[in-house]
Design an enzyme around this catalytic site. Structure first.
Site, mmCIF file in Angstrom:
data_model
loop_
_atom_site.group_PDB
_atom_site.id
_atom_site.type_symbol
_atom_site.label_atom_id
_atom_site.label_comp_id
_atom_site.label_asym_id
_atom_site.label_seq_id
_atom_site.Cartn_x
_atom_site.Cartn_y
_atom_site.Cartn_z
ATOM 1 N N LYS A 115 -54.133 16.924 60.728
ATOM 2 C CA LYS A 115 -55.566 17.275 60.698
ATOM 3 C C LYS A 115 -56.387 16.005 61.382
ATOM 4 C CE LYS A 115 -54.971 20.760 57.303
ATOM 5 N NZ LYS A 115 -55.679 21.494 56.124
ATOM 6 N N GLU A 199 -63.475 14.570 53.538
ATOM 7 C CA GLU A 199 -64.868 15.156 54.331
ATOM 8 C C GLU A 199 -65.737 15.618 53.248
ATOM 9 O OE1 GLU A 199 -62.322 18.250 57.483
ATOM 10 O OE2 GLU A 199 -63.405 19.169 56.057
ATOM 11 N N ARG A 291 -49.539 28.933 65.829
ATOM 12 C CA ARG A 291 -48.394 30.087 65.436
ATOM 13 C C ARG A 291 -49.380 31.178 65.248
ATOM 14 N NH1 ARG A 291 -49.975 30.707 60.066
ATOM 15 N NH2 ARG A 291 -50.756 28.788 58.946
HETATM 16 P P1 ADP Z 1 -55.103 24.433 54.913
HETATM 17 O O1 ADP Z 1 -54.621 23.828 55.825
HETATM 18 O O2 ADP Z 1 -54.470 24.024 53.701
HETATM 19 O O3 ADP Z 1 -55.402 25.926 54.723
HETATM 20 P P2 ADP Z 1 -58.016 24.125 55.595
HETATM 21 O O4 ADP Z 1 -58.640 22.644 56.074
HETATM 22 O O5 ADP Z 1 -57.621 25.401 56.530
HETATM 23 O O6 ADP Z 1 -56.623 23.861 54.522
HETATM 24 O O7 ADP Z 1 -59.041 24.612 54.713
HETATM 25 C C1 ADP Z 1 -58.856 25.899 53.707
HETATM 26 C C2 ADP Z 1 -59.940 26.389 53.240
HETATM 27 O O8 ADP Z 1 -60.696 25.351 52.194
HETATM 28 C C3 ADP Z 1 -61.092 26.624 53.986
HETATM 29 O O9 ADP Z 1 -61.181 28.031 54.546
HETATM 30 C C4 ADP Z 1 -62.538 26.528 53.163
HETATM 31 O O10 ADP Z 1 -62.661 27.595 52.334
HETATM 32 C C5 ADP Z 1 -62.135 25.327 52.363
HETATM 33 N N1 ADP Z 1 -62.496 23.888 52.925
HETATM 34 C C6 ADP Z 1 -61.814 23.128 53.810
HETATM 35 N N2 ADP Z 1 -62.607 22.073 54.254
HETATM 36 C C7 ADP Z 1 -63.842 22.524 53.476
HETATM 37 C C8 ADP Z 1 -64.892 21.548 53.685
HETATM 38 N N3 ADP Z 1 -65.110 20.492 54.240
HETATM 39 N N4 ADP Z 1 -66.005 22.030 52.778
HETATM 40 C C9 ADP Z 1 -65.873 23.356 52.178
HETATM 41 N N5 ADP Z 1 -64.932 23.906 52.141
HETATM 42 C C10 ADP Z 1 -63.701 23.527 52.806
#
Ligand code: ADP
Length: 472
Positions: A115, A199, A291
């Site tokens: 990431k 973040e 994917r």
């Molecule tokens: P993973 O790869 O584990 O699925 P993601 O980065 O795709 O993790 O994030 C999953 C979920 O977490 C997002 O859909 C959102 O709901 C929440 N999320 C991720 N990053 C943030 C952020 N910076 N602020 C608020 N919510 C977040």
């Protein structure tokens, strides 16, 4: 075109791939474990092979799978999602063995699997990212410095993360160092890489993701977006397409941002570019999944594009059969994940035998299932029993259709998410399209649903507990 595809997965996604292969007149080979030998996909594939050892290892043993593909004359492997789908080493092994991996290049998988690298790439090509650290955070001082300048709350994320693991929301200096340790340990255990970054936490965002298709001729298009904001523990539960909050202008802009990222990694095949959209309408790239995704069905229902078919034809070297301007989004679609779990008990996974099964039907209803009456749900895999996707002309019609379909769905013998999903379809804010990622926390009433226990289920449950008690 390929002659035979080895499906390196199980459950509903294996069925989904087998269906696409049938329509393309391609033979299929399934793999299964002893624990999974009664799966429908094992019976529906043209050939099936027991792989072991144990319930999971056989699905993760890339060398064994490639050797099997060579032995049975399969010319391509479809990894589905999970298991080896995001394993660049496996994609490389396929390539080196002369077998087509149905997915992007090992390089693209490798880059997107990290990431931090993906964020830096997005930034380089001018796509907004969530404010955060540029590198992995290794010391408590670094973490503190970022959090003090950015302000709380923040989110700690595993660079190799996925499926909501390794994520921690932190609201104060006091919580920071312990949360970093837990996130890092969780990531190390799950992904073999404990690197974490931080973040800024976006307040009540929408999760908006764009479906991409890219071919080997350099064409890259998107099939519009999905809104996957209804989540538990940062994992998706209900997905819709299109989003109810995007204007056509914003859709165009975010779609272009998504294809820009795909182009920057020389992407080919299907992929998903994920963003958060904040309350002010600003969007931020979070990650790209190289994917097929569980929720691809909602996009298929509003675009009429068979994404798995496109994955196969692209991997076979054919150009995408249509242009961006041919893609139109018609109506609305909702997908509910019918999981073997108990929402009221913190979504605890459950297992057991399915004692009755009758899927819903009628206009606009699609089932991607993997179970049947008398199927014993094994404890070793994710509990996704079926995906119910409905399509309608308007949002209101689509929600009513989903509600009706859930009501019609008979799946007895173990707890599922069906009654919980029904309750959400009745909830006024959901019906009005007012939801973001905080929905389940802010709507505790949706957990007050009626379990619909049938008398025969009670008898079964009671006899099972008596048997367990007596040690029979
Ligand atoms: P993973 O790869 O584990 O699925 P993601 O980065 O795709 O993790 O994030 C999953 C979920 O977490 C997002 O859909 C959102 O709901 C929440 N999320 C991720 N990053 C943030 C952020 N910076 N602020 C608020 N919510 C977040």
């Amino acid at each position: 075109m390929f002659k035979k595809i080895l499906v390196a997965n199980r459950g509903e996604i294996a069925m989904r791939i087998i269906r696409a292969c049938r329509e393309l007149n391609i033979a299929t080979a399934a793999i299964y474990s002893e624990a999974d030998s009664t799966g429908i996909y094992v019976k529906k594939a043209d050939e099936s092979y027991l792989v072991g050892p144990g319930p999971v290892k056989g699905f993760l043993d890339g060398q064994q799978i490639v050797d099997l593909a060579k032995r049975i004359g399969a010319d391509a492997i479809h990894p589905g999602y999970g298991f080896l789908s995001e394993n660049a080493g496996f994609a490389h092994l396929c390539q080196a063995s002369g077998i087509t991996f149905i997915g992007p290049s090992p390089q693209a998988i490798h880059l997107m699997g990290d990431k931090i690298q993906a964020r830096n790439l997005a930034k380089q090509v001018g796509v907004p990212i969530v404010p955060g650290t540029e590198q992995a955070v290794t010391s408590a001082d670094e973490a503190l410095a970022f959090c003090r300048s950015a302000g709380y709350p923040v989110m700690i994320k595993a660079s190799a993360g996925g499926g909501g693991r390794g994520l921690r929301v932190v609201r104060s200096d006091q919580e920071l160092s312990a949360s970093m340790d837990t996130a890092s340990r969780e990531a190390q255990a799950a992904f073999g890489d404990g690197s974490v970054f931080i973040e800024k936490y976006i307040d009540r965002p929408h999760h908006i993701e764009f479906q991409i298709l890219a071919d080997r001729q350099g064409n890259i298009i998107h099939l519009g977006e999905r809104d996957c904001s209804i989540q538990r523990r940062h994992q998706k539960l209900i997905e819709i397409a299109p989003s109810l909050v995007l204007t056509p202008e914003l859709r165009k802009e975010m779609g272009e941002a998504a294809t820009t990222i795909a182009r920057a990694v020389d992407y080919d095949n299907a992929g998903t570019v994920e963003f958060l959209l904040d309350q002010q309408g600003r969007y931020y790239f979070i990650e790209m999944n190289p994917r097929i995704q569980v929720e691809h069905t909602v996009t298929e229902q509003i675009t009429a594009v068979d994404i798995v078919r496109a994955q196969i034809t692209i991997a076979a070297g054919r150009p995408i059969e249509f242009k961006q301007s041919d893609v139109t989004l018609q109506g609305h679609a909702i997908q509910c994940r019918i999981n073997a779990e108990d929402p009221r008990n913190n979504f605890r996974p459950v297992t057991g035998k399915i004692t009755a099964y009758l899927s819903p039907g009628g206009i606009g209803v699609r089932i991607d299932g993997a179970v049947y009456k008398d199927y014993d749900v094994p404890p070793y895999y994710d509990g996704l029993l079926a995906k119910l996707t409905v399509r309608g002309r308007t949002w209101e019609e689509t929600v009513s259709r989903m509600h009706r379909s859930l009501e019609e769905f008979v799946l007895r013998g173990l707890k599922t998410t069906i009654p919980f999903m029904e309750k959400i379809m009745e909830e006024p804010d959901f019906r009005a399209g007012r939801f973001d990622t905080s929905y389940l926390e802010t709507h505790p009433d949706v957990f007050n649903y009626d379990e619909h226990i049938e008398p025969e289920d009670l008898v079964l449950a009671i006899s099972a507990s008596i048997a367990a008690y007596e040690g029979l």
